[in-house]
Scaffold this motif. Structure first.
Motif, PDB file in Angstrom:
ATOM      1  N   PRO A 239      24.979  45.154  38.106  1.00  0.00           N
ATOM      2  CA  PRO A 239      25.810  43.944  38.144  1.00  0.00           C
ATOM      3  C   PRO A 239      27.107  44.111  37.367  1.00  0.00           C
ATOM      4  N   PRO A 240      28.078  43.249  37.646  1.00  0.00           N
ATOM      5  CA  PRO A 240      29.350  43.303  36.909  1.00  0.00           C
ATOM      6  C   PRO A 240      29.177  42.767  35.494  1.00  0.00           C
ATOM      7  N   THR A 241      30.093  43.167  34.625  1.00  0.00           N
ATOM      8  CA  THR A 241      30.124  42.600  33.270  1.00  0.00           C
ATOM      9  C   THR A 241      31.142  41.469  33.188  1.00  0.00           C
ATOM     10  N   ALA A 242      31.976  41.361  34.216  1.00  0.00           N
ATOM     11  CA  ALA A 242      32.983  40.302  34.243  1.00  0.00           C
ATOM     12  C   ALA A 242      33.211  39.870  35.686  1.00  0.00           C
ATOM     13  N   VAL A 243      33.479  38.583  35.869  1.00  0.00           N
ATOM     14  CA  VAL A 243      33.719  38.032  37.207  1.00  0.00           C
ATOM     15  C   VAL A 243      35.009  37.228  37.198  1.00  0.00           C
ATOM     16  N   PHE A 244      35.826  37.468  38.211  1.00  0.00           N
ATOM     17  CA  PHE A 244      37.007  36.640  38.459  1.00  0.00           C
ATOM     18  C   PHE A 244      36.712  35.784  39.676  1.00  0.00           C
ATOM     19  N   ALA A 245      36.669  34.476  39.479  1.00  0.00           N
ATOM     20  CA  ALA A 245      36.523  33.538  40.591  1.00  0.00           C
ATOM     21  C   ALA A 245      37.906  32.970  40.884  1.00  0.00           C
ATOM     22  N   THR A 246      38.289  32.948  42.152  1.00  0.00           N
ATOM     23  CA  THR A 246      39.676  32.605  42.471  1.00  0.00           C
ATOM     24  C   THR A 246      39.966  31.117  42.432  1.00  0.00           C
ATOM     25  N   ASN A 247      39.007  30.295  42.029  1.00  0.00           N
ATOM     26  CA  ASN A 247      39.330  28.941  41.573  1.00  0.00           C
ATOM     27  C   ASN A 247      38.275  28.507  40.561  1.00  0.00           C
ATOM     28  N   ASP A 248      38.539  27.418  39.877  1.00  0.00           N
ATOM     29  CA  ASP A 248      37.678  27.009  38.767  1.00  0.00           C
ATOM     30  C   ASP A 248      36.303  26.530  39.212  1.00  0.00           C
ATOM     31  N   VAL A 249      36.232  25.798  40.330  1.00  0.00           N
ATOM     32  CA  VAL A 249      34.923  25.265  40.717  1.00  0.00           C
ATOM     33  C   VAL A 249      33.963  26.401  41.078  1.00  0.00           C
ATOM     34  N   MET A 250      34.469  27.473  41.673  1.00  0.00           N
ATOM     35  CA  MET A 250      33.607  28.623  41.948  1.00  0.00           C
ATOM     36  C   MET A 250      33.214  29.307  40.651  1.00  0.00           C
ATOM     37  N   ALA A 251      34.135  29.370  39.692  1.00  0.00           N
ATOM     38  CA  ALA A 251      33.808  29.961  38.393  1.00  0.00           C
ATOM     39  C   ALA A 251      32.695  29.167  37.711  1.00  0.00           C
TER      40      ALA A 251
END
Length: 338
Positions: A239-251
């Protein structure tokens, strides 16, 4: 309901004088103006907006077209636009429509038939060549935060989404992360039509880091999609150690998935969003995100639209810079997190 004739009788002036005072036109002494306004207030005078619009040849109403109102980002936009428009003496009609939304296009057509003076259109709505088949040719349109396909006119107020992706990548790289997940809107053909993703991916590539294609998951810009994507990312064998979600609600959805899987943020996973919705400050922990200054963007958008409605020269397209708000959802990468 009181009329200008009632005010004129009470104030001992002519109806024409009252009309001058209420419209701000003509030459009227300060004392007379004060007396007319006093009686207008006492009598509870309300202007006839329909009659005023007939005289001016305008309705005093603008349209606001959004891709949805489920995302709190757009709810905040509506609140900002309504208040800015009110200060300018305008009211706002809101409609939602997406690229393939036939009903939404009909709703927009109905809005235009109500003779709005101008239109604010957000990215995520149908491209210009589709909208131009719905709206009247001379209707002023300002394109806001446009990130979709198709060229827009010179009347646009944009945000540097590519720079937003860059800032997210640079922040996570500076914390020592090298294995990344992305949660984004994915088109039916599998592409990710967003500058924010391009900025993130290309910045990583410039540092010699590539994203495992299996760690790019669709979130469809909703919290539930972010949560489903987060489950897939965090149950991946590596798994990743960091995630970028391209908007806040997905984050926020990703953070919910992490909690369900017993992961602690930011100890086990760093998360970055984009939008800076009000809720981002109140998640646990507060969400690190790319900030869109919604009030500044919409203030300029309405000013630009008003200039276009009045036939005045408009400023060239504006591009608002991205900024990073570092909060509690990101931290230094450590081997202990694995």
């Amino acid at each position: 309901m009181a009329t200008i004739y009632d005010i004129a009788k009470a104030a001992g002036v002519t109806a024409t004088t009252v009309s001058y005072v209420l419209s701000g036109k003509g030459s009227v002494s300060a004392a007379t103006r004060s007396r007319v306004m006093k009686f207008a207030q006492e009598l509870g005078y309300q202007p006839n907006l329909v009659a005023r619009s007939l005289i001016k040849g305008r309705t005093g109403v603008i349209g606001l077209a959004l891709p949805n109102i489920e995302n709190p980002f757009y709810g905040e936009i509506i609140a900002i636009v309504e208040r800015l428009a009110y200060k300018a003496g305008l009211r706002v009609f809101v409609t939602t429509l997406t690229t393939d939304d036939v009903v939404g296009q009909k709703l927009l057509g109905d809005l235009v038939l109500r003779q709005v003076d101008g239109l604010l259109v957000f990215g995520g709505c149908p491209p210009p060549h589709v909208l131009q088949t719905i709206v009247t040719p001379n209707l002023p349109i300002v394109w806001c935060l446009w990130e979709g396909p198709g060229e827009v006119t010179s009347l646009s107020v944009d945000f540097h989404f590519y720079q937003g992706g860059q800032l997210a990548a640079e922040h996570l790289l500076s914390l020592g992360h090298r294995r990344f997940g992305v949660v984004a809107h994915v088109a039916p053909d599998g592409s990710i039509p967003a500058l924010r993703f391009s900025g993130f991916q290309e910045t990583l590539a410039a540092h010699g880091v590539t994203i495992d294609p299996q760690l790019i998951q669709p979130g469809q810009y909703v919290a539930e999609g972010g949560k489903e994507a987060g489950h897939k990312l965090l149950t991946h064998p590596n798994p990743p150690t960091a995630v970028f979600a391209t908007n806040d609600v997905m984050a926020i959805g990703v953070m919910a998935a992490a909690w369900e899987l017993g992961k602690q943020i930011p100890r086990d996973l760093s998360v970055v969003g984009l939008d800076d919705i009000s809720l981002a400050r109140y998640t646990t922990p507060p969400l690190t995100t790319i900030v869109i200054d919604k009030a500044a963007v919409m203030s300029l958008a309405i000013d630009t639209l008003l200039q276009a409605i009045d036939g005045q020269p408009t400023a060239p397209p504006s591009m608002y810079p991205a900024t990073l708000a570092v909060r509690g959802s990101t931290a230094l990468y450590t081997q202990d997190a694995e």
